[in-house]
Design a protein around this motif. Structure first.
Motif, PDB file in Angstrom:
ATOM      1  N   ARG A   1       0.822  -1.216   0.000  1.00 20.36           N
ATOM      2  CA  ARG A   1       0.000   0.000   0.000  1.00 20.36           C
ATOM      3  C   ARG A   1       0.856   1.265   0.000  1.00 20.36           C
ATOM      4  O   ARG A   1       0.508   2.273  -0.603  1.00 20.36           O
ATOM      5  N   GLU A   2       1.999   1.217   0.710  1.00 16.70           N
ATOM      6  CA  GLU A   2       2.856   2.398   0.870  1.00 16.70           C
ATOM      7  C   GLU A   2       4.148   2.307   0.060  1.00 16.70           C
ATOM      8  O   GLU A   2       5.091   3.037   0.323  1.00 16.70           O
ATOM      9  N   ARG A   3       4.193   1.407  -0.928  1.00 16.71           N
ATOM     10  CA  ARG A   3       5.417   1.142  -1.681  1.00 16.71           C
ATOM     11  C   ARG A   3       6.082   2.412  -2.195  1.00 16.71           C
ATOM     12  O   ARG A   3       7.274   2.630  -2.014  1.00 16.71           O
ATOM     13  N   GLU A   4       5.316   3.274  -2.830  1.00 20.59           N
ATOM     14  CA  GLU A   4       5.887   4.487  -3.432  1.00 20.59           C
ATOM     15  C   GLU A   4       6.466   5.417  -2.373  1.00 20.59           C
ATOM     16  O   GLU A   4       7.570   5.930  -2.524  1.00 20.59           O
ATOM     17  N   ARG A   5       5.727   5.610  -1.289  1.00 22.35           N
ATOM     18  CA  ARG A   5       6.210   6.509  -0.239  1.00 22.35           C
ATOM     19  C   ARG A   5       7.385   5.904   0.530  1.00 22.35           C
ATOM     20  O   ARG A   5       8.287   6.617   0.942  1.00 22.35           O
ATOM     21  N   ILE A   6       7.378   4.578   0.715  1.00 19.04           N
ATOM     22  CA  ILE A   6       8.503   3.920   1.385  1.00 19.04           C
ATOM     23  C   ILE A   6       9.773   4.076   0.555  1.00 19.04           C
ATOM     24  O   ILE A   6      10.857   4.290   1.095  1.00 19.04           O
ATOM     25  N   SER A   7       9.651   4.012  -0.758  1.00 17.56           N
ATOM     26  CA  SER A   7      10.829   4.132  -1.628  1.00 17.56           C
ATOM     27  C   SER A   7      11.465   5.517  -1.545  1.00 17.56           C
ATOM     28  O   SER A   7      12.650   5.675  -1.845  1.00 17.56           O
ATOM     29  N   GLN A   8      10.720   6.512  -1.107  1.00 19.54           N
ATOM     30  CA  GLN A   8      11.262   7.865  -0.946  1.00 19.54           C
ATOM     31  C   GLN A   8      12.074   8.001   0.339  1.00 19.54           C
ATOM     32  O   GLN A   8      12.750   8.990   0.539  1.00 19.54           O
ATOM     33  N   GLY A   9      11.992   7.009   1.211  1.00 23.34           N
ATOM     34  CA  GLY A   9      12.578   7.106   2.543  1.00 23.34           C
ATOM     35  C   GLY A   9      14.024   6.720   2.682  1.00 23.34           C
ATOM     36  O   GLY A   9      14.562   6.717   3.789  1.00 23.34           O
ATOM     37  N   LEU A  10      14.698   6.397   1.595  1.00 25.11           N
ATOM     38  CA  LEU A  10      16.131   6.094   1.652  1.00 25.11           C
ATOM     39  C   LEU A  10      16.462   5.071   2.740  1.00 25.11           C
ATOM     40  O   LEU A  10      17.345   5.267   3.553  1.00 25.11           O
ATOM     41  N   ASN A  11      15.742   3.969   2.758  1.00 25.60           N
ATOM     42  CA  ASN A  11      15.953   2.875   3.716  1.00 25.60           C
ATOM     43  C   ASN A  11      15.714   3.285   5.173  1.00 25.60           C
ATOM     44  O   ASN A  11      16.259   2.676   6.086  1.00 25.60           O
ATOM     45  N   ASN A  12      14.928   4.311   5.397  1.00 21.31           N
ATOM     46  CA  ASN A  12      14.607   4.738   6.756  1.00 21.31           C
ATOM     47  C   ASN A  12      13.203   4.343   7.192  1.00 21.31           C
ATOM     48  O   ASN A  12      12.868   4.490   8.357  1.00 21.31           O
ATOM     49  N   CYS A  13      12.371   3.872   6.296  1.00 22.74           N
ATOM     50  CA  CYS A  13      10.957   3.665   6.592  1.00 22.74           C
ATOM     51  C   CYS A  13      10.636   2.311   7.218  1.00 22.74           C
ATOM     52  O   CYS A  13       9.579   2.153   7.805  1.00 22.74           O
TER      53      CYS A  13
ATOM     54  N   ASN B   1      20.076   0.563  15.857  1.00 20.43           N
ATOM     55  CA  ASN B   1      20.724   1.667  16.583  1.00 20.43           C
ATOM     56  C   ASN B   1      20.288   3.033  16.075  1.00 20.43           C
ATOM     57  O   ASN B   1      20.412   4.023  16.786  1.00 20.43           O
ATOM     58  N   ARG B   2      19.772   3.099  14.865  1.00 20.85           N
ATOM     59  CA  ARG B   2      19.358   4.366  14.261  1.00 20.85           C
ATOM     60  C   ARG B   2      17.858   4.602  14.375  1.00 20.85           C
ATOM     61  O   ARG B   2      17.304   5.463  13.689  1.00 20.85           O
ATOM     62  N   LEU B   3      17.169   3.880  15.239  1.00 21.35           N
ATOM     63  CA  LEU B   3      15.711   3.967  15.354  1.00 21.35           C
ATOM     64  C   LEU B   3      15.234   5.412  15.527  1.00 21.35           C
ATOM     65  O   LEU B   3      14.352   5.870  14.815  1.00 21.35           O
ATOM     66  N   LYS B   4      15.821   6.142  16.443  1.00 15.18           N
ATOM     67  CA  LYS B   4      15.393   7.520  16.704  1.00 15.18           C
ATOM     68  C   LYS B   4      15.597   8.400  15.473  1.00 15.18           C
ATOM     69  O   LYS B   4      14.718   9.180  15.107  1.00 15.18           O
ATOM     70  N   ASP B   5      16.741   8.261  14.815  1.00 13.09           N
ATOM     71  CA  ASP B   5      17.017   9.052  13.611  1.00 13.09           C
ATOM     72  C   ASP B   5      16.037   8.704  12.484  1.00 13.09           C
ATOM     73  O   ASP B   5      15.558   9.597  11.780  1.00 13.09           O
ATOM     74  N   GLN B   6      15.756   7.415  12.317  1.00 14.65           N
ATOM     75  CA  GLN B   6      14.815   6.990  11.282  1.00 14.65           C
ATOM     76  C   GLN B   6      13.421   7.531  11.568  1.00 14.65           C
ATOM     77  O   GLN B   6      12.735   8.007  10.668  1.00 14.65           O
TER      78      GLN B   6
ATOM     79  N   CYS C   1      11.352  10.113   9.111  1.00 18.58           N
ATOM     80  CA  CYS C   1      10.050   9.774   8.528  1.00 18.58           C
ATOM     81  C   CYS C   1       8.958  10.723   8.980  1.00 18.58           C
ATOM     82  O   CYS C   1       8.126  11.147   8.169  1.00 18.58           O
ATOM     83  N   LEU C   2       8.944  11.079  10.254  1.00 14.04           N
ATOM     84  CA  LEU C   2       7.943  12.030  10.734  1.00 14.04           C
ATOM     85  C   LEU C   2       8.137  13.393  10.078  1.00 14.04           C
ATOM     86  O   LEU C   2       7.175  14.034   9.667  1.00 14.04           O
ATOM     87  N   GLY C   3       9.383  13.828   9.980  1.00 15.46           N
ATOM     88  CA  GLY C   3       9.683  15.130   9.387  1.00 15.46           C
ATOM     89  C   GLY C   3       9.328  15.208   7.911  1.00 15.46           C
ATOM     90  O   GLY C   3       8.939  16.256   7.403  1.00 15.46           O
ATOM     91  N   GLU C   4       9.454  14.090   7.209  1.00 21.98           N
ATOM     92  CA  GLU C   4       9.172  14.054   5.774  1.00 21.98           C
ATOM     93  C   GLU C   4       7.750  13.598   5.461  1.00 21.98           C
ATOM     94  O   GLU C   4       7.357  13.527   4.297  1.00 21.98           O
ATOM     95  N   GLY C   5       6.986  13.224   6.496  1.00 16.51           N
ATOM     96  CA  GLY C   5       5.622  12.750   6.274  1.00 16.51           C
ATOM     97  C   GLY C   5       5.563  11.380   5.621  1.00 16.51           C
ATOM     98  O   GLY C   5       4.642  11.083   4.867  1.00 16.51           O
ATOM     99  N   LEU C   6       6.559  10.548   5.914  1.00 20.03           N
ATOM    100  CA  LEU C   6       6.645   9.220   5.309  1.00 20.03           C
ATOM    101  C   LEU C   6       6.165   8.151   6.285  1.00 20.03           C
ATOM    102  O   LEU C   6       6.188   8.344   7.491  1.00 20.03           O
ATOM    103  N   PRO C   7       5.757   7.000   5.761  1.00 22.45           N
ATOM    104  CA  PRO C   7       5.351   5.901   6.648  1.00 22.45           C
ATOM    105  C   PRO C   7       6.556   5.366   7.404  1.00 22.45           C
ATOM    106  O   PRO C   7       7.702   5.480   6.940  1.00 22.45           O
ATOM    107  N   PHE C   8       6.304   4.778   8.566  1.00 18.12           N
ATOM    108  CA  PHE C   8       7.368   4.213   9.400  1.00 18.12           C
ATOM    109  C   PHE C   8       6.881   2.872   9.916  1.00 18.12           C
ATOM    110  O   PHE C   8       5.913   2.811  10.670  1.00 18.12           O
TER     111      PHE C   8
END
Length: 104
Positions: free
Chosen positions: A38-50, A57-62, A66-73
């Motif tokens: 369902r979120e394939r297109e938006r997940i692909s914009q997330g540069l492996n952060n979604c 270890n990068r959970l907080k940064d990810q 995602c919240l800042g960019e309005g992307l799914p997480f």
């Protein structure tokens, strides 16, 4: 996609219309696959952060990205306990200051 039975349809409606972010118990992986499709297109914009796990270890940064960019997480393989960092996010404890929005 999800199976076409009534329960799956009702669950999909609750996930997409809920006032809170959903926490899905998904032993067969159907909901996980549905969200990714369902979120394939938006997940692909997330540069492996979604898509991540609580052990990353990068959970907080990810999460911030995602919240800042309005992307799914999507957090996969959650066991019995959630990181308290996620509580205000799951509760959608959002406050507005001027034009900006913040997680409380």
């Amino acid at each position: 996609g999800l199976p076409s039975d009534d329960l799956s349809i009702q669950n999909a409606i609750m996930v997409t219309r809920s006032s809170r972010y959903p926490l899905m118990i998904d032993p067969q992986g159907q909901a996980n696959a549905w969200v990714k499709t369902r979120e394939r297109e938006r997940i692909s914009q997330g540069l492996n952060n979604c898509i991540t796990t609580l052990a990353n270890n990068r959970l907080k940064d990810q999460l911030e990205f995602c919240l800042g960019e309005g992307l799914p997480f999507l957090i996969e393989n959650v066991e019995n306990e959630m990181d308290p960092l996620l509580d205000p996010v799951l509760d959608k404890a959002i406050i507005r200051k001027g034009k900006s929005m913040y997680i409380n």
